[in-house]
Scaffold this active site. Structure first.
Site, mmCIF file in Angstrom:
data_model
loop_
_atom_site.group_PDB
_atom_site.id
_atom_site.type_symbol
_atom_site.label_atom_id
_atom_site.label_comp_id
_atom_site.label_asym_id
_atom_site.label_seq_id
_atom_site.Cartn_x
_atom_site.Cartn_y
_atom_site.Cartn_z
ATOM 1 N N ASN A 44 -6.957 8.106 2.631
ATOM 2 C CA ASN A 44 -6.596 7.515 3.915
ATOM 3 C C ASN A 44 -7.410 8.124 5.057
ATOM 4 O O ASN A 44 -7.529 9.349 5.158
ATOM 5 C CB ASN A 44 -5.105 7.746 4.191
ATOM 6 C CG ASN A 44 -4.648 7.078 5.475
ATOM 7 O OD1 ASN A 44 -4.606 5.857 5.559
ATOM 8 N ND2 ASN A 44 -4.295 7.882 6.470
ATOM 9 N N GLU A 45 -7.994 7.276 5.887
ATOM 10 C CA GLU A 45 -8.675 7.684 7.119
ATOM 11 C C GLU A 45 -9.384 9.025 6.943
ATOM 12 O O GLU A 45 -9.033 10.028 7.595
ATOM 13 C CB GLU A 45 -7.664 7.737 8.257
ATOM 14 C CG GLU A 45 -6.982 6.391 8.463
ATOM 15 C CD GLU A 45 -5.878 6.407 9.510
ATOM 16 O OE1 GLU A 45 -5.638 7.475 10.110
ATOM 17 O OE2 GLU A 45 -5.252 5.361 9.730
ATOM 18 N N TRP B 229 1.433 -1.561 9.059
ATOM 19 C CA TRP B 229 2.044 -0.231 9.022
ATOM 20 C C TRP B 229 3.297 -0.266 9.889
ATOM 21 O O TRP B 229 3.223 -0.646 11.053
ATOM 22 C CB TRP B 229 1.074 0.823 9.566
ATOM 23 C CG TRP B 229 1.649 2.200 9.415
ATOM 24 C CD1 TRP B 229 2.571 2.795 10.236
ATOM 25 C CD2 TRP B 229 1.390 3.130 8.370
ATOM 26 N NE1 TRP B 229 2.899 4.038 9.771
ATOM 27 C CE2 TRP B 229 2.192 4.267 8.613
ATOM 28 C CE3 TRP B 229 0.567 3.117 7.236
ATOM 29 C CZ2 TRP B 229 2.179 5.381 7.780
ATOM 30 C CZ3 TRP B 229 0.560 4.223 6.416
ATOM 31 C CH2 TRP B 229 1.356 5.339 6.685
ATOM 32 N N GLU C 13 -4.419 -1.140 7.687
ATOM 33 C CA GLU C 13 -3.289 -0.768 8.535
ATOM 34 C C GLU C 13 -3.474 -1.443 9.883
ATOM 35 O O GLU C 13 -4.602 -1.602 10.352
ATOM 36 C CB GLU C 13 -3.215 0.755 8.783
ATOM 37 C CG GLU C 13 -2.764 1.598 7.629
ATOM 38 C CD GLU C 13 -2.621 3.071 8.033
ATOM 39 O OE1 GLU C 13 -2.474 3.356 9.249
ATOM 40 O OE2 GLU C 13 -2.689 3.933 7.143
ATOM 41 N N TYR D 1 -5.747 -0.273 15.479
ATOM 42 C CA TYR D 1 -4.759 0.148 16.470
ATOM 43 C C TYR D 1 -5.390 -0.039 17.853
ATOM 44 O O TYR D 1 -5.917 -1.093 18.167
ATOM 45 C CB TYR D 1 -4.307 1.573 16.190
ATOM 46 C CG TYR D 1 -3.547 1.688 14.879
ATOM 47 C CD1 TYR D 1 -2.233 1.234 14.778
ATOM 48 C CD2 TYR D 1 -4.145 2.236 13.737
ATOM 49 C CE1 TYR D 1 -1.531 1.318 13.582
ATOM 50 C CE2 TYR D 1 -3.453 2.322 12.535
ATOM 51 C CZ TYR D 1 -2.139 1.860 12.452
ATOM 52 O OH TYR D 1 -1.454 1.933 11.277
ATOM 53 N N HIS E 61 -8.667 0.121 9.895
ATOM 54 C CA HIS E 61 -7.330 0.266 10.467
ATOM 55 C C HIS E 61 -7.407 -0.110 11.942
ATOM 56 O O HIS E 61 -8.238 0.416 12.672
ATOM 57 C CB HIS E 61 -6.822 1.690 10.285
ATOM 58 C CG HIS E 61 -6.575 2.048 8.859
ATOM 59 N ND1 HIS E 61 -6.052 3.269 8.462
ATOM 60 C CD2 HIS E 61 -6.767 1.342 7.714
ATOM 61 C CE1 HIS E 61 -5.935 3.290 7.141
ATOM 62 N NE2 HIS E 61 -6.372 2.128 6.664
ATOM 63 N N ARG F 62 0.877 -1.179 0.000
ATOM 64 C CA ARG F 62 0.000 0.000 0.000
ATOM 65 C C ARG F 62 0.910 1.222 0.000
ATOM 66 O O ARG F 62 1.731 1.402 0.889
ATOM 67 C CB ARG F 62 -0.913 0.000 1.215
ATOM 68 C CG ARG F 62 -1.921 1.167 1.269
ATOM 69 C CD ARG F 62 -2.908 0.934 2.406
ATOM 70 N NE ARG F 62 -3.898 1.997 2.551
ATOM 71 C CZ ARG F 62 -3.855 2.943 3.495
ATOM 72 N NH1 ARG F 62 -2.859 2.965 4.385
ATOM 73 N NH2 ARG F 62 -4.794 3.860 3.564
#
Length: 459
Positions: free
Chosen positions: A156-157, A282, A253, A226, A224, A79
């Site tokens: 992105n985001e 990531w 990610e 996290y 994503h 990516r």
């Protein structure tokens, strides 16, 4: 509810050289497509992303070597971070074309994303999704004809936290519509709001309508993971709901640690492998601002794998053990259960056929060998409801040549001698009329590996 979830890392990366990468094809019915929860490549074969993110727009001088090194460690996808000009210097069409060329030279699938949209509504200067679409249209010349090798990640985001994130659904639909109207026919990927982590469940709860808004029905969702995803229950529930809905999702990610919490990377990897979901860690190298621990290698040197890099590439359910090269590059190897790769036969068994019209209130099951090696193979079973909805399903068969399971996922499987009975998991038993789900397995085999006759019963 947890406080603030900063999934996007671009804002804390050390900004360096300004050049970026972009890419995504634009042609007719070519390239990647969606089939239920699966992503299919241009040859119609299932493709599961196993790769990493590379910050090209800040480290353009590192891209050529980095892509080669990423491929050498076993990845099948990269990516690539690009910029549209709102926060960082826009990558030109020629630069985008060069990035695509390098991806192809290294037999990698390119997921190209505009990073300027990160945290819009909460991040000062962030671009809108509409501005990201403007950028893609401006570099369309670099993308046309590359559908077989490039997936377009719009932005992105694209929203931070707060009320602005509720605009995600309408703005994402509009962005997809504009891209299609501009002639882009390639597969589109869309990121979740809330800095990519969707803790408000905006993407999850509106994914079906967004998918339906794409006239090509060729949109993939990206979460994503996290600090929001710090338990196995949260990870399995989120990904399982997309499986139940029959919608494609990837983990675009994730990391092993983060400032907002400690993600459960082991479950992310294991569940992604069990469900056939792609993942992109990531990131390769170049993180700054206190998250240097997210570098997979130190100073872009593949000989200096960090603990995160070791985990992602060489650990259980990691890239080396599970990655398979896209068949558009002629990929012919697949990991065996032990993690080593063995050649597949030149003519793998074709899937068993299902009736075109399953019975009302019933179901059909299609058995496919997806990979094959000397002593084992990997298979997939697709269960499809008939003309009426079902609440549960049971698939049965008798092994014809003494095959034995070594692993199964997405179903509860029992065996008695040669008899196999597979029942739906808690999250994929209920199917709407005509809807389908799938479960998978690996198994040992002898010299002969004939397909069993498969039956399906529904309730």
């Amino acid at each position: 509810m947890k406080a603030k979830w900063w999934g996007g890392l671009a804002a804390v990366l050390t900004a360096a050289a300004a050049v970026v990468t972009l890419a995504q094809p634009a042609q007719a019915a070519a390239g990647f497509t969606v089939s239920g929860t699966r992503i299919l490549d241009a040859n119609g074969n299932t493709f599961v992303m196993r790769g990493v993110n590379h910050a090209h727009t800040w480290y353009a001088s590192q891209t050529s070597k980095s892509l080669a090194d990423i491929k050498a460690l076993g990845a099948n996808t990269v990516r690539v971070v690009l910029a549209s000009g709102q926060r960082w210097t826009a990558n030109s069409a020629s630069d985008v074309s060069n990035v695509i060329t390098q991806c192809k030279a290294n037999r990698l699938i390119c997921v190209l994303e505009v990073h300027d949209t990160t945290g819009y509504g909460e991040q000062s200067g962030a671009a809108t999704l509409a501005q990201a679409v403007d950028y893609w249209i401006s570099v369309k010349s670099a993308l046309t004809g590359q559908e077989n090798f490039v997936i377009l990640n719009i932005g992105n985001e694209p929203y931070g936290n707060g009320t602005a994130s509720t605009s995600w659904t309408a703005d994402t639909k509009s962005a997809i519509s504009r891209l299609r109207a501009a002639g882009f026919q390639h597969q589109i990927m869309v990121d979740a709001p809330n800095w990519g982590q969707d803790w408000q469940f905006i993407m999850r709860d509106n994914a079906a309508s967004v998918f339906a808004a794409d006239p090509n029905r060729n949109t993939v969702f990206s979460i994503h993971m996290y600090g929001v995803f710090d338990t196995a229950a949260e990870i399995n529930d989120y990904l399982g709901r997309f499986q139940t809905a029959g919608l494609p999702i990837v983990v675009g990610e994730f990391g092993h640690n983060h400032s907002d919490g400690n993600p459960d990377e082991d479950t992310i990897l294991a569940t992604s492998q069990q469900l056939g979901i792609g993942y992109l860690g990531w990131s390769w190298s170049g993180n700054g601002g206190g998250v240097e621990y997210l570098d997979m290698v130190t100073n872009f040197d593949p000989a200096q794998l960090t603990s995160w890099g070791q985990r992602l590439f060489n650990g259980a359910n990691g890239i080396k053990a599970t990655s398979k090269e896209a068949s558009v590059y002629g990929g012919t190897t697949s990991p065996s259960p032990s993690g080593s790769s063995s050649p597949s036969p030149s003519n793998p068994p074709s899937p068993s056929t299902s009736p075109s019209n399953p019975p009302a209130g019933g179901c059909t099951a299609a058995y496919t060998v997806t990979n094959d090696w000397t002593s084992g193979f990997q298979g997939n079973v697709t269960v499809k409801a008939g003309s009426s909805a079902i609440n549960s399903w049971t698939v049965t068969w008798t092994w014809p040549n003494g095959q034995r399971f070594t692993n199964t996922w997405n179903a509860t499987v029992t065996t008695s001698g040669e008899t196999v009975t597979a029942r739906n998991a808690a999250y994929n038993g209920k199917l709407a009329a005509g809807a389908e789900t799938s479960w998978g397995f690996t198994a040992s085999r002898g010299a002969t590996n004939s397909k069993p006759a498969v039956t399906c019963a529904a309730a």
